[in-house]
Motif scaffolding. Structure first.
Motif, PDB file in Angstrom:
ATOM      1  N   VAL A 100     -12.938  -2.626  -3.420  1.00 49.25           N
ATOM      2  CA  VAL A 100     -12.670  -1.677  -4.494  1.00 49.25           C
ATOM      3  C   VAL A 100     -11.290  -1.041  -4.365  1.00 49.25           C
ATOM      4  O   VAL A 100     -10.789  -0.434  -5.310  1.00 49.25           O
ATOM      5  CB  VAL A 100     -13.752  -0.571  -4.545  1.00 49.25           C
ATOM      6  N   SER A 101     -10.667  -1.188  -3.196  1.00 47.13           N
ATOM      7  CA  SER A 101      -9.335  -0.621  -2.983  1.00 47.13           C
ATOM      8  C   SER A 101      -8.231  -1.677  -3.033  1.00 47.13           C
ATOM      9  O   SER A 101      -7.129  -1.459  -2.537  1.00 47.13           O
ATOM     10  CB  SER A 101      -9.289   0.112  -1.627  1.00 47.13           C
ATOM     11  N   GLU A 102      -8.495  -2.827  -3.658  1.00 51.04           N
ATOM     12  CA  GLU A 102      -7.531  -3.920  -3.704  1.00 51.04           C
ATOM     13  C   GLU A 102      -6.192  -3.503  -4.305  1.00 51.04           C
ATOM     14  O   GLU A 102      -5.132  -3.963  -3.907  1.00 51.04           O
ATOM     15  CB  GLU A 102      -8.100  -5.100  -4.503  1.00 51.04           C
ATOM     16  N   LEU A 103      -6.237  -2.583  -5.271  1.00 55.01           N
ATOM     17  CA  LEU A 103      -5.001  -2.138  -5.928  1.00 55.01           C
ATOM     18  C   LEU A 103      -4.466  -0.839  -5.336  1.00 55.01           C
ATOM     19  O   LEU A 103      -3.528  -0.245  -5.872  1.00 55.01           O
ATOM     20  CB  LEU A 103      -5.245  -1.951  -7.429  1.00 55.01           C
ATOM     21  N   GLY A 104      -5.032  -0.392  -4.226  1.00 59.87           N
ATOM     22  CA  GLY A 104      -4.701   0.914  -3.671  1.00 59.87           C
ATOM     23  C   GLY A 104      -3.271   1.061  -3.193  1.00 59.87           C
ATOM     24  O   GLY A 104      -2.754   2.175  -3.126  1.00 59.87           O
ATOM     25  N   ASP A 105      -2.612  -0.048  -2.839  1.00 59.16           N
ATOM     26  CA  ASP A 105      -1.238   0.061  -2.346  1.00 59.16           C
ATOM     27  C   ASP A 105      -0.206  -0.336  -3.403  1.00 59.16           C
ATOM     28  O   ASP A 105       0.968  -0.498  -3.093  1.00 59.16           O
ATOM     29  CB  ASP A 105      -1.045  -0.754  -1.076  1.00 59.16           C
ATOM     30  N   VAL A 106      -0.656  -0.511  -4.647  1.00 54.42           N
ATOM     31  CA  VAL A 106       0.315  -0.727  -5.728  1.00 54.42           C
ATOM     32  C   VAL A 106       0.978   0.616  -6.030  1.00 54.42           C
ATOM     33  O   VAL A 106       0.285   1.603  -6.285  1.00 54.42           O
ATOM     34  CB  VAL A 106      -0.368  -1.278  -6.991  1.00 54.42           C
ATOM     35  N   PRO A 107       2.303   0.702  -5.986  1.00 53.73           N
ATOM     36  CA  PRO A 107       2.972   1.986  -6.206  1.00 53.73           C
ATOM     37  C   PRO A 107       2.575   2.626  -7.536  1.00 53.73           C
ATOM     38  O   PRO A 107       2.327   1.938  -8.533  1.00 53.73           O
ATOM     39  CB  PRO A 107       4.462   1.612  -6.189  1.00 53.73           C
ATOM     40  N   ALA A 108       2.549   3.950  -7.536  1.00 51.59           N
ATOM     41  CA  ALA A 108       2.111   4.688  -8.717  1.00 51.59           C
ATOM     42  C   ALA A 108       2.962   4.371  -9.943  1.00 51.59           C
ATOM     43  O   ALA A 108       2.445   4.306 -11.063  1.00 51.59           O
ATOM     44  CB  ALA A 108       2.137   6.189  -8.433  1.00 51.59           C
TER      45      ALA A 108
END
Length: 373
Positions: A100-108
């Motif tokens: 569920v955190s796959e996109l967690g490190d995509v910059p804001a």
């Protein structure tokens, strides 16, 4: 061998949620799932003479695309996806992420650019307003882990909450819809919360399995500039791969003038996405009798029995206060006693206390009346 419960769910989606008719087309957009429910949806769609269009997506691929995304790339993606959406009458969105955190490190800033160029025009503006759409999750071990349940127990829970008696729920919602339509002033109180606003003249939408599965809410929106006071949410929210917790807002004249929560920097980035992100686009009461605990999945958490959500960002045109934003973030406050309790008042009358409806016309929405033991 396929789980027969997915066939029952597919029948509900095709016939109840989408109401597919012969010759119509439905876009089945599936994230991290290529069999099971997808296959059943294809077959049930064909069984009613409709046309299944399938798009299989992968969050790891989406992450790679977003990390290096340019405006030119996203504009081309938006053009393709919008044209596809314009050729269908219905949409089914399935998410079955293994992380569920796959996109967690995509910059804001990348997520904001995606939402501006792709998410808002394709989904918030077109799909929501021009198709019969429904979105749902698919049970995975990661979802079971978020719910603190075994995989087998979570699957049993999932199918129970997703295939409940929505006809009974629809009958029970009708009096709440009528009350909200004639209400001017709303007040919400509880630990860390004392909030007031008007819903006069805003549409009211009952939700009984047509747009979300699971379902069980009735929503409107506050008059945009009428919100004053403070709300403290007590449910963690997983949004775009980041978990936010202990979020609290203070409003003046409808605008969020103070926001606290963790992580504070990402919270501020979301609210600074555009001017509409600091105004509220939705107010809703949740009452699915089988959903009692948060699991960091909005589609479930916003339906928790005895909950409400108060949503920064875009308003739905079906309950429109005019607020426009690239953001639509359903944040949840549970008011049952074990979560601190709380009250909801309509025009000076107490209608829900500690998560239970207390007026005779609304008692049908309490858990024991909707099917919970």
């Amino acid at each position: 061998m396929r789980d027969p419960r997915t066939r029952q769910l597919a029948k509900l989606i095709v016939n109840h949620s989408c109401g597919l008719r012969p010759g119509e087309a439905v876009l089945i957009e599936s994230f991290d799932l290529a069999d099971g429910l997808v296959l059943d949806l294809v077959e049930e769609t064909q069984a009613v003479g409709a046309i299944p269009v399938v798009s299989l997506r992968d969050n790891a691929v989406i992450r790679a695309q977003l990390l290096g995304a340019t405006e030119a790339q996203l504009k081309l993606q938006a053009e393709i996806e919008l044209q596809q959406m314009k050729h269908v009458q219905a949409y089914v969105g399935i998410r079955a992420s293994s992380n569920v955190s796959e996109l967690g490190d995509v910059p804001a800033d990348r997520m904001s650019l995606y939402q501006q160029i792709v998410g808002k025009p394709v989904h918030l503006d077109y799909r929501v307003n021009h198709t019969r759409w429904v979105v749902l999750r698919y049970p995975t071990p990661s979802m079971a882990q978020s719910a603190n349940m075994s995989t087998d127990a979570f699957e049993d829970f999932f199918y129970q909450v997703c295939t409940l008696d929505y006809a009974r729920m629809a009958d029970a919602i009708a009096p709440l819809k009528q009350r909200m339509e004639r209400t001017d002033r709303v007040r919400i109180t509880g630990p860390g919360t004392d909030l007031s606003f008007s819903i006069k003249g805003i549409g009211v939408v009952p939700c009984e399995g047509l747009r979300n599965i699971p379902d069980g809410e009735c929503f409107t929106a506050p008059v945009r500039d009428s919100v004053n006071g403070t709300i403290g949410y007590n449910t963690p929210s997983l949004f775009q791969g980041i978990t936010y917790d202990q979020v609290a807002f203070t409003f003046e004249g409808g605008r969020i003038v103070r926001a606290t929560g963790t992580p504070q920097d990402r919270l501020e980035n979301l609210l600074d996405m555009d001017e509409g992100a600091r105004y509220i686009g939705e107010f809703s009461l949740g009452f699915n009798p089988f959903i009692l605990s948060p699991m960091k999945d909005t589609l479930f958490d916003e339906k928790i029995a005895g909950s409400l959500h108060f949503t920064p960002g875009q308003a739905y045109t079906t309950a429109d206060n005019g607020n426009r934003s690239r953001l639509h973030w359903d944040l949840v406050l549970i008011q049952r006693p074990e979560y601190g309790g709380g009250e909801v008042w309509f025009d000076g009358e107490l209608v829900r206390k500690d998560g239970r409806f207390v007026t005779a016309d609304l008692e049908g929405l309490n858990p024991e009346r909707l099917g919970a033991a």
